[in-house]
Design a protein around this motif. Structure first.
Motif, PDB file in Angstrom:
ATOM      1  N   ALA A 399       0.821  -1.213   0.000  1.00  0.00           N
ATOM      2  CA  ALA A 399       0.000   0.000   0.000  1.00  0.00           C
ATOM      3  C   ALA A 399       0.852   1.259   0.000  1.00  0.00           C
ATOM      4  O   ALA A 399       0.522   2.248  -0.676  1.00  0.00           O
ATOM      5  N   ALA A 400       1.950   1.236   0.743  1.00  0.00           N
ATOM      6  CA  ALA A 400       2.823   2.418   0.841  1.00  0.00           C
ATOM      7  C   ALA A 400       4.256   1.946   1.028  1.00  0.00           C
ATOM      8  O   ALA A 400       4.795   1.988   2.139  1.00  0.00           O
ATOM      9  N   PRO A 401       4.915   1.490  -0.043  1.00  0.00           N
ATOM     10  CA  PRO A 401       6.269   0.929   0.096  1.00  0.00           C
ATOM     11  C   PRO A 401       7.273   1.984   0.546  1.00  0.00           C
ATOM     12  O   PRO A 401       7.403   3.029  -0.092  1.00  0.00           O
ATOM     13  N   PRO A 402       7.996   1.743   1.635  1.00  0.00           N
ATOM     14  CA  PRO A 402       9.049   2.677   2.045  1.00  0.00           C
ATOM     15  C   PRO A 402      10.242   2.568   1.093  1.00  0.00           C
ATOM     16  O   PRO A 402      10.440   1.523   0.452  1.00  0.00           O
ATOM     17  N   PRO A 403      11.055   3.602   0.995  1.00  0.00           N
ATOM     18  CA  PRO A 403      12.167   3.578   0.027  1.00  0.00           C
ATOM     19  C   PRO A 403      13.214   2.515   0.313  1.00  0.00           C
ATOM     20  O   PRO A 403      13.899   2.057  -0.599  1.00  0.00           O
ATOM     21  N   TRP A 404      13.343   2.070   1.557  1.00  0.00           N
ATOM     22  CA  TRP A 404      14.351   1.062   1.892  1.00  0.00           C
ATOM     23  C   TRP A 404      13.896  -0.352   1.567  1.00  0.00           C
ATOM     24  O   TRP A 404      14.687  -1.292   1.609  1.00  0.00           O
ATOM     25  N   LEU A 405      12.599  -0.519   1.252  1.00  0.00           N
ATOM     26  CA  LEU A 405      12.070  -1.848   0.912  1.00  0.00           C
ATOM     27  C   LEU A 405      12.393  -2.120  -0.554  1.00  0.00           C
ATOM     28  O   LEU A 405      11.755  -1.587  -1.459  1.00  0.00           O
ATOM     29  N   ARG A 406      13.387  -2.963  -0.779  1.00  0.00           N
ATOM     30  CA  ARG A 406      13.879  -3.187  -2.137  1.00  0.00           C
ATOM     31  C   ARG A 406      13.092  -4.252  -2.896  1.00  0.00           C
ATOM     32  O   ARG A 406      13.175  -4.316  -4.117  1.00  0.00           O
ATOM     33  N   CYS A 407      12.346  -5.097  -2.154  1.00  0.00           N
ATOM     34  CA  CYS A 407      11.642  -6.187  -2.825  1.00  0.00           C
ATOM     35  C   CYS A 407      10.626  -6.795  -1.858  1.00  0.00           C
ATOM     36  O   CYS A 407      10.876  -6.868  -0.649  1.00  0.00           O
ATOM     37  N   VAL A 408       9.505  -7.241  -2.398  1.00  0.00           N
ATOM     38  CA  VAL A 408       8.561  -8.082  -1.673  1.00  0.00           C
ATOM     39  C   VAL A 408       8.502  -9.416  -2.402  1.00  0.00           C
ATOM     40  O   VAL A 408       8.376  -9.457  -3.625  1.00  0.00           O
ATOM     41  N   ALA A 409       8.626 -10.499  -1.662  1.00  0.00           N
ATOM     42  CA  ALA A 409       8.509 -11.834  -2.256  1.00  0.00           C
ATOM     43  C   ALA A 409       7.362 -12.569  -1.578  1.00  0.00           C
ATOM     44  O   ALA A 409       6.999 -12.274  -0.434  1.00  0.00           O
ATOM     45  N   ALA A 410       6.784 -13.517  -2.298  1.00  0.00           N
ATOM     46  CA  ALA A 410       5.663 -14.287  -1.759  1.00  0.00           C
ATOM     47  C   ALA A 410       5.715 -15.687  -2.349  1.00  0.00           C
ATOM     48  O   ALA A 410       5.841 -15.847  -3.565  1.00  0.00           O
ATOM     49  N   THR A 411       5.601 -16.689  -1.498  1.00  0.00           N
ATOM     50  CA  THR A 411       5.656 -18.081  -1.935  1.00  0.00           C
ATOM     51  C   THR A 411       4.362 -18.783  -1.541  1.00  0.00           C
ATOM     52  O   THR A 411       3.948 -18.707  -0.386  1.00  0.00           O
ATOM     53  N   TYR A 412       3.726 -19.457  -2.500  1.00  0.00           N
ATOM     54  CA  TYR A 412       2.379 -20.038  -2.379  1.00  0.00           C
ATOM     55  C   TYR A 412       1.509 -19.180  -1.456  1.00  0.00           C
ATOM     56  O   TYR A 412       0.926 -19.664  -0.486  1.00  0.00           O
ATOM     57  N   PRO A 413       1.378 -17.882  -1.799  1.00  0.00           N
ATOM     58  CA  PRO A 413       0.710 -16.968  -0.875  1.00  0.00           C
ATOM     59  C   PRO A 413      -0.811 -16.986  -1.006  1.00  0.00           C
ATOM     60  O   PRO A 413      -1.376 -17.339  -2.042  1.00  0.00           O
ATOM     61  N   VAL A 414      -1.459 -16.580   0.068  1.00  0.00           N
ATOM     62  CA  VAL A 414      -2.865 -16.187   0.030  1.00  0.00           C
ATOM     63  C   VAL A 414      -2.851 -14.668  -0.149  1.00  0.00           C
ATOM     64  O   VAL A 414      -2.284 -13.959   0.678  1.00  0.00           O
ATOM     65  N   LEU A 415      -3.478 -14.169  -1.220  1.00  0.00           N
ATOM     66  CA  LEU A 415      -3.352 -12.753  -1.545  1.00  0.00           C
ATOM     67  C   LEU A 415      -4.667 -11.988  -1.466  1.00  0.00           C
ATOM     68  O   LEU A 415      -4.750 -10.824  -1.854  1.00  0.00           O
ATOM     69  N   ALA A 416      -5.671 -12.647  -0.959  1.00  0.00           N
ATOM     70  CA  ALA A 416      -6.945 -12.008  -0.607  1.00  0.00           C
ATOM     71  C   ALA A 416      -7.609 -12.933   0.406  1.00  0.00           C
ATOM     72  O   ALA A 416      -7.448 -14.149   0.322  1.00  0.00           O
ATOM     73  N   PRO A 417      -8.327 -12.391   1.389  1.00  0.00           N
ATOM     74  CA  PRO A 417      -8.986 -13.270   2.360  1.00  0.00           C
ATOM     75  C   PRO A 417      -9.909 -14.260   1.656  1.00  0.00           C
ATOM     76  O   PRO A 417     -10.630 -13.893   0.727  1.00  0.00           O
ATOM     77  N   LEU A 418      -9.881 -15.508   2.081  1.00  0.00           N
ATOM     78  CA  LEU A 418     -10.781 -16.492   1.505  1.00  0.00           C
ATOM     79  C   LEU A 418     -12.219 -16.143   1.890  1.00  0.00           C
ATOM     80  O   LEU A 418     -12.456 -15.439   2.877  1.00  0.00           O
ATOM     81  N   PRO A 419     -13.195 -16.601   1.098  1.00  0.00           N
ATOM     82  CA  PRO A 419     -14.583 -16.161   1.323  1.00  0.00           C
ATOM     83  C   PRO A 419     -15.104 -16.402   2.729  1.00  0.00           C
ATOM     84  O   PRO A 419     -15.943 -15.649   3.213  1.00  0.00           O
ATOM     85  N   ASN A 420     -14.640 -17.448   3.400  1.00  0.00           N
ATOM     86  CA  ASN A 420     -15.144 -17.738   4.746  1.00  0.00           C
ATOM     87  C   ASN A 420     -14.271 -17.147   5.850  1.00  0.00           C
ATOM     88  O   ASN A 420     -14.443 -17.489   7.014  1.00  0.00           O
TER      89      ASN A 420
END
Length: 510
Positions: A399-420
């Motif tokens: 939402a608001a990446p700080p300048p020192w954050l060089r990368c975001v990684a995600a492995t088999y992620p959940v990227l939105a809340p599941l319906p339940n």
């Protein structure tokens, strides 16, 4: 003769079981679609004092009147609360409890947690007395029913019927705690999981495998499971299938979850790569996996290391041992990046329940601050790597990446809340927040054999990322599954980990 007592969720009533009831009666069963107090024209009128105990006593009166050798009680969503409350008081009358796309409420739990509106939950939770004109919660509009659960499988006519037939729900039935002696948990039980609403047998087996004590009861041989490929209202979308499943459940059929006591849980198996042990320093909730020596190429001033913070998923019960930072996969990742001249940070955050994402986000922010304050770490070169349900915690950083954050990684992620996952706030939606990530590099590892409900969130994220031209690199793992690092030791899986790690380290060099 078997009698089925069918209890629906909030805002609905006995009418919702019409198709299921007809099919069950055709089989020769007795069927009682329940209309709880205040939940329909045929029910006693509700008032400000109508509470969960009122609904429990509605069911007790019915149980005492039913003349059948076996009584099977079926609860859907909110209906699970009065079902358990009544069955706990009449265990000798009940042959089986069926959880129809419902949670597992325990003694002291409130159905308030089912409400999708966090602000409404908080207001009702802290309200000592319900105002005379606020003792009921109005039903959602047609467009808002999907916030109460997936509407997949419902035709427009069925969705309109759901909305048009819905009634206001008494508040005190949601705020009064469920009281159980525990007798109900000695009864045979069946879970009917609706995959489009975020539940599956694979997910249940994964929770059991973590060693979470809350789920060990699910390995009892008297507990069975079925899956339905539909959303949260299967009695409307798959009435015939629901009836068939209920008949099979009453007969003791269904999938059984193995305790696997003789087999090492998948999350405790060895990492897929042979990573040399590295020095580790433990500070509070974090472990620092330290490089042997500082490669000048990775540091601007030649004296400090960049860092990668690894964020586990969950929920993970607080009593589970070892804790995630000591799981082989995270120790493996931490040691692997340390071997490349990067501080690997493994973290224990307090995501113990679906309602804990805010607390886990605070733990992560605190850990990142602690890492950046370490004099050995280059505070201007940090990456954060999220796994599984921990992926929702990436939303704040996208939402608001700080300048020192060089990368975001995600492995088999959940990227939105599941319906339940109704208790997860709207803040934790990376699939939305990626719109504001700008050119922040994102490295996403995707497994081919992902659970369908999780894969849908990844595809949603990637579709939005493409629209806003986000900088996303996708690393695919052929035939890989959730948690593949300890279960899928193939050359392709190893190559995927190597590629993802190289990509993250390259972003730290820039």
């Amino acid at each position: 003769m078997t009698a089925f007592i069918l209890v629906a969720g909030a805002h609905t009533g006995g009418w919702i079981w019409q198709g299921v009831a007809a099919r069950l009666r055709e089989s020769g069963a007795q069927v009682y679609p329940v209309v709880l107090t205040g939940m329909g024209e045929q029910a006693p009128a509700a008032g400000p004092g109508t509470d969960l105990e009122t609904h429990v006593h509605d069911l007790l009166r019915l149980i005492d009147q039913v003349d059948a050798a076996e009584v099977v009680m079926v609860g859907h969503c909110y209906g699970m609360y009065p079902v358990l409350g009544a069955a706990d008081l009449r265990p000798e009358r009940i042959a089986r409890i069926v959880y129809l796309d419902a949670g597992m409420p325990q003694d002291g739990d409130q159905a308030l947690t089912l409400l999708p509106e966090q602000t409404l939950r908080e207001r009702l939770l802290h309200q000592v007395d319900v105002c005379e004109d606020e003792w009921r919660i109005p039903p959602p509009s047609t467009e808002a029913w999907d916030r109460w659960g997936s509407v997949e499988g419902l035709s427009p006519a069925e969705l309109n019927r759901l909305a048009d037939s819905a009634v206001a729900h008494p508040v005190r039935t949601l705020t009064q705690p469920l009281r159980l002696s525990g007798a109900v948990f000695e009864l045979p039980a069946t879970g009917v999981l609706c995959t489009a609403n975020g539940s599956s047998i694979a997910m249940v087996e994964g929770l059991v495998g973590l060693g979470d004590p809350r789920f060990q009861m699910l390995t009892d041989p008297r507990v069975t499971f079925f899956e339905l490929d539909t959303g949260h209202w299967p009695m409307l979308s798959r009435a015939d299938e629901v009836a068939e499943v209920l008949l099979r459940a009453a007969a003791g059929e269904g999938h059984r979850v193995a305790a696997s006591v003789s087999e090492q849980p998948s999350h405790l198996r060895p990492f897929l790569m042979d990573v040399p042990a590295r020095p580790r320093e433990r500070v509070g909730r974090i472990d620092l996996h330290l490089p042997d020596a500082l490669p000048d190429a990775l540091s601007e001033d030649g004296s400090r290391w960049p860092a990668v913070v690894f964020v586990h998923g969950g929920p993970v019960h607080p009593d589970v041992r070892p804790t995630p930072r000591d799981w082989p996969a995270f120790v493996g990742y931490g040691g692997y990046v340390a071997g490349m001249g990067v501080v690997g940070v493994t973290l224990d955050h307090r995501l113990h329940d679906l309602a804990d994402f805010e607390r886990a986000a605070e733990d992560l922010a605190e850990a990142v601050s602690l890492v950046r304050a370490d004099p050995r770490v280059d505070e201007s070169r940090v990456a954060i790597w999220f796994f599984s349900a921990g992926g929702l915690l990436s939303a704040d950083w996208l939402a608001a990446p700080p300048p020192w954050l060089r990368c975001v990684a995600a492995t088999y992620p959940v990227l939105a809340p599941l319906p339940n996952w109704g208790r997860v706030g709207s803040r934790f939606r990376p699939a939305d927040m990626v719109r504001t990530a700008g050119r922040l590099p994102i490295v996403l590892t995707r497994v081919e054999l992902e659970r369908a409900e999780i894969a849908a969130t990844v595809e949603e994220f990637l579709a939005v990322a493409k629209e806003c031209d986000a900088d996303v690199e996708v690393v695919d793992v052929p035939l890989g599954r959730h948690g593949f690092e300890t279960t899928h030791h193939t050359e392709q899986a190893i190559h995927a980990v190597e590629r993802a790690v190289r990509a993250v380290v390259e972003h730290l060099k820039r």
